[in-house]
Enzyme design. Structure first.
Site, mmCIF file in Angstrom:
data_model
loop_
_atom_site.group_PDB
_atom_site.id
_atom_site.type_symbol
_atom_site.label_atom_id
_atom_site.label_comp_id
_atom_site.label_asym_id
_atom_site.label_seq_id
_atom_site.Cartn_x
_atom_site.Cartn_y
_atom_site.Cartn_z
ATOM 1 N NE ARG A 170 -3.477 -0.090 2.753
ATOM 2 C CZ ARG A 170 -3.918 -0.565 3.920
ATOM 3 N NH1 ARG A 170 -3.517 -0.021 5.049
ATOM 4 N NH2 ARG A 170 -4.730 -1.601 3.933
ATOM 5 C CE LYS A 209 -5.374 -0.178 11.024
ATOM 6 N NZ LYS A 209 -6.391 -0.809 10.156
ATOM 7 C CE LYS A 229 -6.905 3.561 9.244
ATOM 8 N NZ LYS A 229 -8.056 2.730 8.833
HETATM 9 C C1 SRM Z 1 -7.782 -1.364 1.120
HETATM 10 C C2 SRM Z 1 -8.712 -1.010 2.289
HETATM 11 C C3 SRM Z 1 -10.178 -1.232 1.950
HETATM 12 C C4 SRM Z 1 -10.550 -0.787 0.552
HETATM 13 O O1 SRM Z 1 -11.238 -1.571 -0.097
HETATM 14 O O2 SRM Z 1 -10.174 0.316 0.150
HETATM 15 C C5 SRM Z 1 -8.399 -1.787 3.551
HETATM 16 C C6 SRM Z 1 -8.008 -3.088 3.515
HETATM 17 C C7 SRM Z 1 -7.612 -3.798 4.627
HETATM 18 N N1 SRM Z 1 -7.670 -3.359 5.887
HETATM 19 FE FE1 SRM Z 1 -8.586 -1.703 6.490
HETATM 20 N N2 SRM Z 1 -8.585 -1.065 4.672
HETATM 21 C C8 SRM Z 1 -8.882 0.192 4.294
HETATM 22 C C9 SRM Z 1 -9.450 1.169 5.042
HETATM 23 C C10 SRM Z 1 -9.873 0.995 6.340
HETATM 24 C C11 SRM Z 1 -10.818 1.828 7.018
HETATM 25 C C12 SRM Z 1 -11.540 3.033 6.430
HETATM 26 C C13 SRM Z 1 -10.803 4.330 6.635
HETATM 27 O O3 SRM Z 1 -9.753 4.305 7.300
HETATM 28 O O4 SRM Z 1 -11.282 5.314 6.095
HETATM 29 C C14 SRM Z 1 -10.988 1.278 8.271
HETATM 30 C C15 SRM Z 1 -11.989 1.766 9.346
HETATM 31 C C16 SRM Z 1 -11.539 2.994 10.058
HETATM 32 C C17 SRM Z 1 -10.700 2.615 11.240
HETATM 33 O O5 SRM Z 1 -9.485 2.488 11.070
HETATM 34 O O6 SRM Z 1 -11.274 2.397 12.319
HETATM 35 C C18 SRM Z 1 -10.132 0.139 8.331
HETATM 36 C C19 SRM Z 1 -10.024 -0.688 9.427
HETATM 37 C C20 SRM Z 1 -9.200 -1.816 9.439
HETATM 38 C C21 SRM Z 1 -8.958 -2.612 10.613
HETATM 39 C C22 SRM Z 1 -9.503 -2.326 12.023
HETATM 40 C C23 SRM Z 1 -8.635 -1.337 12.730
HETATM 41 C C24 SRM Z 1 -8.951 -1.296 14.188
HETATM 42 O O7 SRM Z 1 -9.217 -0.218 14.697
HETATM 43 O O8 SRM Z 1 -8.914 -2.386 14.816
HETATM 44 C C25 SRM Z 1 -8.121 -3.655 10.222
HETATM 45 C C26 SRM Z 1 -7.597 -4.797 11.083
HETATM 46 C C27 SRM Z 1 -6.488 -4.330 11.976
HETATM 47 O O9 SRM Z 1 -5.848 -3.289 11.679
HETATM 48 O O10 SRM Z 1 -6.253 -5.015 12.979
HETATM 49 C C28 SRM Z 1 -7.868 -3.468 8.822
HETATM 50 C C29 SRM Z 1 -7.069 -4.284 8.022
HETATM 51 C C30 SRM Z 1 -7.059 -4.280 6.664
HETATM 52 C C31 SRM Z 1 -6.324 -5.314 5.835
HETATM 53 C C32 SRM Z 1 -4.905 -4.842 5.671
HETATM 54 C C33 SRM Z 1 -6.406 -6.752 6.363
HETATM 55 C C34 SRM Z 1 -5.214 -7.167 7.221
HETATM 56 O O11 SRM Z 1 -5.008 -6.558 8.288
HETATM 57 O O12 SRM Z 1 -4.503 -8.090 6.803
HETATM 58 C C35 SRM Z 1 -7.111 -5.212 4.525
HETATM 59 C C36 SRM Z 1 -6.342 -5.586 3.265
HETATM 60 C C37 SRM Z 1 -7.286 -6.222 2.283
HETATM 61 C C38 SRM Z 1 -6.673 -6.368 0.948
HETATM 62 O O13 SRM Z 1 -6.445 -7.523 0.510
HETATM 63 O O14 SRM Z 1 -6.393 -5.354 0.302
HETATM 64 N N3 SRM Z 1 -8.528 -2.344 8.377
HETATM 65 N N4 SRM Z 1 -9.472 -0.039 7.139
HETATM 66 C C39 SRM Z 1 -8.543 0.416 2.819
HETATM 67 C C40 SRM Z 1 -7.152 0.927 2.682
HETATM 68 C C41 SRM Z 1 -6.981 2.241 3.359
HETATM 69 C C42 SRM Z 1 -5.625 2.842 3.150
HETATM 70 O O15 SRM Z 1 -5.314 3.157 1.989
HETATM 71 O O16 SRM Z 1 -4.874 2.966 4.122
#
Ligand code: SRM
Ligand SMILES: Cc1cc2nc3c(=O)[nH]c(=O)nc-3n(C[C@H](O)[C@H](O)[C@H](O)COP(=O)(O)OP(=O)(O)OC[C@H]3O[C@@H](n4cnc5c(N)ncnc54)[C@H](O)[C@@H]3O)c2cc1C
Ligand SMILES: Cc1cc2nc3c(=O)[nH]c(=O)nc-3n(C[C@H](O)[C@H](O)[C@H](O)COP(=O)(O)O)c2cc1C
Ligand code: SF4
Lengths: 590, 604
Positions: free
Chosen positions: A88, A233, A235
């Site tokens: 990413r 993380k 943000k």
């Molecule tokens: C690509 C993306 C979704 C999308 O379709 O666009 C994404 C994809 C993934 N997210 Fe996310 N997250 C993405 C935005 C978000 C958002 C939305 C936002 O930030 O606007 C959230 C919710 C907001 C938040 O952070 O609370 C989000 C909350 C998570 C979480 C839960 C975080 C937490 O607070 O526990 C995880 C799991 C973790 O981090 O433990 C996670 C984890 C992941 C992972 C990396 C799975 C992993 O940990 O192995 C996913 C990768 C999937 C893949 O194969 O690509 N992702 N993730 C977004 C990439 C954002 C970026 O460019 O950085």
């Protein structure tokens, strides 16, 4: 209710505490993000790397994944899972030059799965790098002045900002802050440069932006983050009212630009947003950021840093599911949090200024900015730039990039803007779009499809419990007739789907939201506001497709008939008492 | 068929294990006594036989039976000949050329050499020293020596029984007298060997007649004295064991350009038993497509009875089960030509290169199509070789995979010249199409030339590409079973990491638990430039040489034409570079390592 709020841990001294999570241990052993990554990538017997290194690798912007569709068949064949790596990139505000777009296109086709993923945080993701290609891919990024430092990991993530430059004067004042904040909060370890760019081995061309300022930095220290970095993380998003296209309050720090007579006055600062929850754990919940005050532009960097440092010192390091700032804020109480901020900053924060958000939607098609420049917002279904049967989007965008007459800007809704275009170039671009039968304004699609977000989920996301990106389009195709039938085809109803409750597709910020529980089964959430200043609430559990369509038949018909003038769907379902309103987060599960 | 079951045979053989020839003869007398008399007269018959034997104690001359074997055929034959000689009352000694000091030859009176040909006309590894000595100018004059040679070979190779021929002429050159003409036997050697043995026995009648009178008595007992090999497996080419298919699993993925089948068969441990490094011989059927195409082309009657070595069969049955129709040899073509008298075919036979080129990949259908002529069914089948077993390196461990044997096969499929008809390798394609529950005729071939070192602490370096990795799976399970840790190094080569990493998770397990110390892989098609196993060896030159110096045994398994050659040359290069020796001396070191069993090869 607040009984689910744990007591605040005592201040953290960057030493492992009793019961630290394994990720904390890995960071501690990791020698500032180095670990054994280099040797792990030299190992030829497996395409995977040890767990400890996967934790550290995230700070480098890369996740280890495997093709979940192939797991079983490969196990049977005595083969390890089809491991690959997802990287990413850090793209503050989603801004890429045409040249950088071409570089990304090349990287995707040379090393990745030949798709470019536009994320919900305006970043670019590449899927499917094979172990021995990752280094080449990262070096190709570097050659295009791109990097993936802090793309993931327990640091500040990609900083979001409203990408729409229509109000040129205003946008020019606000937009650059995304990059400034991002660079200000970058980790300083040189691990990334050493491992991927051969820095210190003579060959390393240290092009990445962070290098310039890190040149002087001690390679083995993190003045701001410290050895253990953050508990989880972090943000930051910057919104420019009336657009709330990135759901700004779901960020740990929400900065809302305050404009007066087209001049940037400063930012309203809110802290403690986040969407993730874990099924079966009511002490985990989505939360919207709480206002703490207003700051002038020149104070933005130090304010962000201060908030980050408080989270560093008081965030929970024993339970990663409780590690986000949102829980720290609730443990302290927003007021105490604000007090600590002011104490550390040495000055008081001004009171929050009144603002009004009108929408979180992208405006598709061509718009002329105040400076007469043209901008086009293109529909990219769930952010997947790909050439497939009937749609050569990837090729078309590459041809457009080769014109080298516009910048590319990712939106928080997984779509793409082409910005700063002259009248002449506009024609050339239209010609290319026409050549590939791509519509500039997506007007042929239902308002719901134009306002849909789905996370990646299967087959790459290890945490997915159900499909999202691969399923949502077909679901909407089945919902469209219901919309038409009720005269709602053009209505902009926000629909979101995620494969698990982490909320990457911001499902609980949808007027209609789906969260996967198991293959083919989803929980349904209702009642977020169209302008994204309210969370939704659970409506029904474990619905399969038939049940989902049945529910929507009823809800949409009712809405069509009984809504007030301009009443949005998310507001109607609350007035009509399908769900209770969620105020900020602690009440989400009520 | 033997009179005893496997268990009993093992008991008996254990009892006679290590006895010297005379003791053996006595025991066999004792056995026949048992079978003949009742308890009380038994004593008498024993003393009686003892008395009678005394004169036989010093027969006039000693016969030494020498064998050089790779896959055990020569060994088996030598052993049975040796037993027969003794039962005939000769003083005979059995020796593996490996353990035989050629200088001894001067002291010998009569030797019988049973030796196979390997590689492309090369001597079996264990006979290398013996062969070199005889053909070198160091070899002494051997006027007082009488000799006979049996050469084992495969007439589909250019240098048919070359080693046998070389030994035979070398001995002649050195002045030794041939007491029985050299005989060359093909893969279907069983009948020819019986005739040859009779001939040898008749020319080695011992002088002392007292002993002869024993001979008939011991006739039946002969089978009762099993040899080391045959007590493990009394199943054979002519008497195969019917093994049930338990699993047929393609180890490569859909993205792969090839298939590699891991096949598991059920075996009855009382019936079949093997060691790591041994070989499973599988007797296949011919492909129906080919059989039917042939009969149609010839427009013969499928039910017509034909007579072949094995007996009388309907033509279809003979083609499908008993005759080699997918591969030709020069002999086959010659015989066929003899029947049809066709100019063009005669021309082909006269042009050695053209013939060789034609034989490479042509099957019977090609022959009768390219050189059509009137020929009687009987004449045609008379031109053909019997269908014989194909050999597969065993990939399992008897200890770990109880009552199972595993093999790894890649189907042989190719087209000949311009024609687009697919030629299907008989056994490999037949096996891959087997269903669970089907049975296939198999027997075990001991592979004495490919064995783990005696002690688990001794270092081993295993080098194998493609199916060549099969025996190393067996080796490692064996060492795991012995609780061996480390001292093992595997070099593996295939096409692509993602799709062709055969047994990947098992190697990973062995590395994890320490059974395997190091592993290097070469995936030829994962990058622009081709990378092969020998390149990986070079990268590790220093450590490889160090291991060799520490007494490591080198094992090479796989393709004879590419892998074996390239790896061998690379090893020569490594030894020479690391030690400063000349290439020649490095070669010699490897030859010596072959003789000392530190360099073992199983290449095909
Ligand atoms: C690509 C993306 C979704 C999308 O379709 O666009 C994404 C994809 C993934 N997210 Fe996310 N997250 C993405 C935005 C978000 C958002 C939305 C936002 O930030 O606007 C959230 C919710 C907001 C938040 O952070 O609370 C989000 C909350 C998570 C979480 C839960 C975080 C937490 O607070 O526990 C995880 C799991 C973790 O981090 O433990 C996670 C984890 C992941 C992972 C990396 C799975 C992993 O940990 O192995 C996913 C990768 C999937 C893949 O194969 O690509 N992702 N993730 C977004 C990439 C954002 C970026 O460019 O950085
Ligand atoms: C000691 C030993 C161990 C072995 N171990 C294994 C093992 O573990 N796994 C394994 O798969 N095999 C192994 N083999 C090879 C195996 O015995 C068979 O030779 C192989 O399976 C082919 O047998 P087949 O009956 O299918 O083909 P056949 O009908 O015997 O046809 C093979 C013949 O086809 C011809 N041919 C093949 N390819 C071409 C071509 N491209 N062009 C022209 N002619 C061609 C050649 O003349 C070749 O001899 C081993 C062989 C030996 C001697
Ligand atoms: C790899 C390999 C190479 C062979 N090369 C020859 C050869 O060049 N000439 C020949 O006549 N027979 C050749 N043969 C056939 C063997 O000599 C034949 O199988 C013989 O029965 C083996 O006897 P052994 O088990 O005592 O080694 C070869 C066999 C193998 C497995
Ligand atoms: S929401 Fe869950 S399933 Fe979807 S991408 Fe995020 S972690 Fe994966």
């Amino acid at each position: 209710m607040s009984s689910i709020v744990k007591p605040l841990p005592k201040i953290h001294e960057q030493k492992l505490v009793e019961g630290s999570s394994e990720v904390e241990v890995a960071k501690d052993k990791g020698n500032y993000l180095r670990g054994t990554i280099e040797t792990a990538f030299a190992d030829q017997i497996t395409a995977s790397i040890p767990d400890d290194d996967t934790y550290l690798l995230k700070f480098h912007g890369t996740y280890q994944q495997d093709n979940r569709d192939l797991r079983d068949i490969r196990r049977e064949k005595k083969l390890e899972p089809a491991y690959s790596f997802m990287t990413r990139m850090r793209v503050p505000g989603g801004e890429l030059t045409a040249k950088q777009w071409i570089a990304s296109d090349n990287i995707a086709s040379n090393f990745g799965n030949n798709t470019i993923k536009l994320s919900t945080r305006q970043a670019v993701q590449f899927h499917g790098f094979i172990k021995y290609d990752l280094k080449k891919a990262i070096q190709a990024m570097d050659a295009a002045l791109l990097d993936s430092i802090g793309g993931c990991g327990d640091v500040n993530r990609n900083v979001m900002c409203d990408p729409d430059p229509s109000n040129a004067e205003v946008h020019a004042q606000v937009f650059p802050w995304a990059k400034k904040v991002s660079e200000h909060l970058l980790p300083k370890s040189r691990a990334y440069h050493e491992i991927w760019l051969d820095e210190g081995k003579g060959e390393g061309k240290k092009r990445v932006d962070s290098a310039a300022e890190s040149e002087t930095e001690e390679p083995f220290s993190e003045p701001m983050y410290g050895k253990l970095y953050l508990p989880k993380k972090f943000k930051i998003g910057i919104a420019i009212p009336p657009n709330n296209d990135m759901d700004v309050y779901i960020n740990d720090i929400a900065a809302v630009a305050i404009i007066k007579d087209n001049k940037l006055q400063g930012f309203n600062i809110a802290v403690g947003g986040g969407l993730a929850m874990t099924f079966g754990r009511d002490d985990t919940y989505p939360r919207l950021a709480s206002d703490v005050g207003f700051v002038e532009p020149k104070k933005l960097l130090e304010v962000c840093k201060t908030v980050l440092e408080i989270q560093r010192d008081f965030g929970d390091r024993t339970d990663r599911k409780q590690g986000r700032l949102k829980y720290t804020v609730d443990r302290m109480g927003a007021d105490n949090f604000k007090a600590m901020m002011e104490d550390r900053l040495g000055y008081k924060l001004e009171t929050t200024k009144p603002i009004e958000f009108k929408t979180s939607a992208d405006k598709f098609g061509w718009h002329q900015g105040s400076d007469k420049k043209w901008h086009a917002t293109l529909f990219v279904e769930h952010g997947r730039v790909i050439d497939k049967e009937g749609s050569q989007l990837k090729t078309a965008l590459r041809e457009i990039a080769e014109l080298n007459t516009c910048n590319f800007r990712l939106t928080g809704n997984q779509h793409l803007m082409l910005v700063n275009i002259t009248e002449k170039s506009k024609e050339k671009i239209n010609a290319i779009l026409a050549k590939y039968q791509l519509s500039a304004d997506a007007s042929e699609l239902s308002g719901m499809r134009r306002n849909a977000i789905a996370c990646v989920a299967l087959n790459t996301c290890p945490l997915a419990m159900a499909e999202a990106e691969r399923y949502m389009p077909s679901l909407i195709t089945k919902i469209d007739p219901i919309l038409s039938k009720n005269g709602l085809f053009e209505d902009e109803i926000k629909i979101r789907m995620t494969g698990c409750p982490n909320g990457c597709g911001r499902s609980v910020m949808g007027e209609i939201g789906f969260i996967g529980k198991s293959m083919g089964k989803y929980n349904m959430y209702l009642g977020s506001s169209h302008q994204s200043d309210r969370l939704s609430k659970l409506y029904k559990e474990n619905l399969d497709e038939a049940a989902i369509l049945a529910e929507l038949e009823v809800l949409l018909a009712d809405y069509a008939v009984n809504r007030n003038q301009d009443e949005k769907f998310g507001d109607y379902v609350i007035r009509a008492e399908y769900v209770k309103e969620t105020i900020i987060g602690l009440d989400f599960h009520d | 068929m033997t009179l005893l079951n496997q268990k009993q045979i093992q008991k008996v053989s254990a009892a006679v294990d290590g006895l010297d020839p005379m003791q053996l003869a006595w025991v066999s007398g004792y056995f026949s006594g048992l079978s003949a008399q009742s308890g009380n007269t038994l004593q008498g018959s024993i003393t009686d036989s003892l008395v009678h034997e005394t004169p036989a104690a010093q027969p006039s001359e000693k016969i030494t039976v020498l064998y050089g074997s790779q896959t055990g055929n020569s060994k088996k034959i030598a052993e049975s000949l040796h037993t027969a000689l003794e039962l005939n009352g000769n003083q005979a000694e059995l020796k593996n050329t490996l353990d035989y000091r050629p200088q001894q030859l001067k002291k010998e009176q009569k030797i019988i050499v049973v030796i196979s040909t390997q590689g492309n006309g090369e001597a079996p590894d264990e006979a290398l020293g013996f062969y070199k000595y005889l053909t070198s100018d160091r070899a002494p004059c051997l006027e007082n020596l009488e000799f006979a040679v049996l050469g084992l070979g495969d007439s589909s190779y250019d240098d048919y029984c070359q080693t046998g021929k070389d030994i035979d002429s070398a001995l002649e050159k050195l002045g030794a007298k041939r007491f029985h003409d050299r005989v060359d036997v093909d893969l279907d050697f069983e009948d020819d060997v019986i005739t040859w043995k009779k001939g040898i026995l008749s020319k080695t009648e011992p002088k002392s007649d007292t002993v002869v009178s024993f001979a008939p008595k011991f006739g039946g007992a002969a089978e009762l004295v099993p040899t080391a090999e045959s007590n493990v497996n009394n199943y054979s080419e002519s008497n195969p064991y019917q093994a049930e298919i338990l699993n047929v699993l393609d180890l490569t993925t859909a993205e792969s350009t090839q298939n590699a089948y891991h096949i598991e068969l059920a075996i009855d441990p009382d019936g079949l038993s093997y060691e790591a490094g041994d070989i499973l011989a599988v007797l296949p059927d011919n492909q129906d497509v080919l059989v039917d195409a042939l009969i149609r082309k010839l427009n013969f009657n499928a039910n017509e009875t034909v007579t072949i070595k094995k007996g009388q069969f309907e033509l279809h049955t003979a083609f499908k089960h008993h005759l080699e129709i997918a591969n030709l040899t020069a002999n086959v073509v010659k015989t066929y030509a003899g029947f049809i008298k066709l100019e063009s075919l005669q021309a082909l036979l006269d042009d050695k290169d053209a013939l060789k080129d034609y034989l490479n990949g042509a099957d019977l259908l090609d022959l009768i199509t390219d050189y059509p002529a009137e020929i009687s069914t009987q004449d045609l089948v008379a031109s053909l070789r019997p269908l014989i077993s194909r050999q597969y390196s065993i990939a399992s461990s008897e200890e770990i995979h109880e009552e199972e044997v595993h093999i790894l096969i890649k189907p042989v499929i190719y087209t000949k010249g311009e024609e687009e008809r697919k030629h299907l390798g008989v056994a490999s394609n037949w096996l891959k199409d087997k269903q669970l529950g089907d049975t296939v005729p198999v027997h075990i071939k001991a592979n004495s030339g490919f064995k783990l070192p005696e002690y688990a602490e001794e270092k081993i370096i295993m080098i194998g590409a493609g199916t060549g990795v099969a025996p190393f799976r067996s080796f490692l399970y064996e060492r795991e079973n012995q609780g061996a840790k480390g001292n093992s190094w595997l070099f593996f080569g295939e096409q692509r990491f993602r799709s062709d990493f055969l047994y990947q998770t098992e190697w990973q397990k062995f590395l994890k638990d320490g059974t395997l110390e190091k592993m290097n892989v070469a995936f030829s098609r994962d990058q622009e430039e081709k990378v092969y196993i020998q390149h990986k060896l070079l990268e590790e030159a220093a450590s490889v040489y160090e291991w060799i110096q520490q007494g490591a045994t080198l094992y090479i398994c796989g393709d004879i034409n590419n892998l074996a050659k390239d790896v061998h040359n690379t090893l020569v290069q490594i030894i020479s570079e690391q030690s400063g020796k000349s290439l020649e001396d490095a070669e010699t070191q490897l030859d010596d390592m072959k003789i000392s069993k530190k360099y073992q090869r199983d290449v095909y």
